[in-house]
Write a protein that holds these residues in place. Sequence first.
Motif, mmCIF file in Angstrom:
data_model
loop_
_atom_site.group_PDB
_atom_site.id
_atom_site.type_symbol
_atom_site.label_atom_id
_atom_site.label_comp_id
_atom_site.label_asym_id
_atom_site.label_seq_id
_atom_site.Cartn_x
_atom_site.Cartn_y
_atom_site.Cartn_z
ATOM 1 N N LYS A 112 -3.588 7.708 -2.162
ATOM 2 C CA LYS A 112 -3.134 6.392 -1.731
ATOM 3 C C LYS A 112 -3.361 5.359 -2.830
ATOM 4 O O LYS A 112 -4.316 5.470 -3.620
ATOM 5 C CB LYS A 112 -3.866 5.956 -0.466
ATOM 6 C CG LYS A 112 -5.381 5.839 -0.644
ATOM 7 C CD LYS A 112 -6.085 5.530 0.664
ATOM 8 C CE LYS A 112 -7.605 5.492 0.447
ATOM 9 N NZ LYS A 112 -8.348 5.326 1.699
ATOM 10 N N GLY A 116 0.619 -3.741 4.744
ATOM 11 C CA GLY A 116 -0.742 -4.256 4.703
ATOM 12 C C GLY A 116 -0.951 -5.483 5.553
ATOM 13 O O GLY A 116 -1.875 -6.253 5.315
ATOM 14 N N PHE A 142 1.443 5.603 -0.232
ATOM 15 C CA PHE A 142 0.801 6.870 0.128
ATOM 16 C C PHE A 142 1.719 8.042 -0.203
ATOM 17 O O PHE A 142 2.941 7.926 -0.176
ATOM 18 C CB PHE A 142 0.512 6.920 1.641
ATOM 19 C CG PHE A 142 -0.239 5.736 2.169
ATOM 20 C CD1 PHE A 142 0.443 4.586 2.545
ATOM 21 C CD2 PHE A 142 -1.611 5.778 2.305
ATOM 22 C CE1 PHE A 142 -0.239 3.482 3.031
ATOM 23 C CE2 PHE A 142 -2.299 4.681 2.794
ATOM 24 C CZ PHE A 142 -1.614 3.534 3.147
ATOM 25 N N TYR A 146 0.881 -1.153 0.000
ATOM 26 C CA TYR A 146 0.000 0.000 0.000
ATOM 27 C C TYR A 146 0.931 1.218 0.000
ATOM 28 O O TYR A 146 1.884 1.260 0.772
ATOM 29 C CB TYR A 146 -0.891 0.021 1.243
ATOM 30 C CG TYR A 146 -1.886 -1.107 1.295
ATOM 31 C CD1 TYR A 146 -1.654 -2.229 2.084
ATOM 32 C CD2 TYR A 146 -3.069 -1.060 0.562
ATOM 33 C CE1 TYR A 146 -2.574 -3.270 2.143
ATOM 34 C CE2 TYR A 146 -3.990 -2.106 0.622
ATOM 35 C CZ TYR A 146 -3.729 -3.201 1.406
ATOM 36 O OH TYR A 146 -4.638 -4.234 1.465
ATOM 37 N N GLY A 204 -9.234 -3.973 4.062
ATOM 38 C CA GLY A 204 -7.960 -4.675 4.137
ATOM 39 C C GLY A 204 -6.782 -3.823 4.562
ATOM 40 O O GLY A 204 -5.650 -4.300 4.605
ATOM 41 N N LEU A 205 -7.029 -2.581 4.870
ATOM 42 C CA LEU A 205 -5.939 -1.682 5.234
ATOM 43 C C LEU A 205 -6.308 -0.903 6.482
ATOM 44 O O LEU A 205 -7.445 -0.469 6.642
ATOM 45 C CB LEU A 205 -5.669 -0.699 4.089
ATOM 46 C CG LEU A 205 -4.687 0.441 4.372
ATOM 47 C CD1 LEU A 205 -3.283 -0.106 4.576
ATOM 48 C CD2 LEU A 205 -4.718 1.450 3.245
ATOM 49 N N TYR A 206 -5.320 -0.711 7.354
ATOM 50 C CA TYR A 206 -5.485 0.222 8.474
ATOM 51 C C TYR A 206 -4.925 1.566 8.027
ATOM 52 O O TYR A 206 -3.756 1.883 8.270
ATOM 53 C CB TYR A 206 -4.719 -0.286 9.702
ATOM 54 C CG TYR A 206 -5.432 -1.330 10.509
ATOM 55 C CD1 TYR A 206 -5.208 -2.689 10.290
ATOM 56 C CD2 TYR A 206 -6.330 -0.975 11.511
ATOM 57 C CE1 TYR A 206 -5.864 -3.651 11.043
ATOM 58 C CE2 TYR A 206 -6.981 -1.930 12.268
ATOM 59 C CZ TYR A 206 -6.739 -3.273 12.023
ATOM 60 O OH TYR A 206 -7.385 -4.221 12.766
ATOM 61 N N THR A 221 -4.072 1.330 -3.263
ATOM 62 C CA THR A 221 -4.454 0.151 -2.479
ATOM 63 C C THR A 221 -4.781 -1.014 -3.389
ATOM 64 O O THR A 221 -5.686 -1.803 -3.107
ATOM 65 C CB THR A 221 -5.657 0.465 -1.579
ATOM 66 O OG1 THR A 221 -6.741 0.926 -2.417
ATOM 67 C CG2 THR A 221 -5.324 1.530 -0.565
#
Lengths: 114, 115
Positions: A49, A96, A34, A32, B100-102, A51
């Motif tokens: 972001k 993640g 950012f 992930y 699925g992500l924090y 994802t």
Amino acid sequence: AQSVTQLGSHVSVSEGALVLLRCNYSSSVPPYLFWYVQYPNQGLQLLLKYTSAATLVKGINGFEAEFKKSETSFHLTKPSAHMSDAAEYFCAVSDGKGTYKYIFGTGTRLKVLA
Amino acid sequence: DTGVSQDPRHKITKRGQNVTFRCDPISEHNRLYWYRQTLGQGPEFLTYFQNEAQLEKSRLLSDRFSAERPKGSFSTLEIQRTEQGDSAMYLCASSLRQGGLYEQYFGPGTRLTVT
């Protein structure tokens, strides 16, 4: 281990010119990613972001970034710089899983010239 | 949703003194993270909580540092016997698992200056 490399600690562009801030990541799992902006003495504001959905991500204030797995890159762009874009920009990666902690790059300070 | 808040925003202390910072997360977020950002660097992970449990601590968190999150709400970060090297911005972030992500939401930070 994950890591982020931001090429160019300082970038200067003229007002109205293209902004390109570079970020390369290292991750053993699909990451992930950012981009954050930080103004002096303030916290971090999320710009955009990634994802694992669309590889071209659009964010706030006209910024966008493209995830390129083959190049392990996630560069930030804006077609036309504005004076208010002058700030520090940070790229970050999260694995993640587990802690979901963020690993940040060392930042790029953007200067916009009138 | 009032966002993550941190108090104080600025703290100047003399070397050897103890300081404590507070972070109030977004109310429904069960995870809370602390980061430290020194001048010219990106934030570095210090520790995090899931509810009231502290689940991981970075090796950056020396014995002089302690963090708590009683009742899984606000958190405090205490630094004992401060040193000049502790001068930094201390950032707090809270998160809740979504898709699925924090994703972490950051507070404004506490800037510590040790003289």
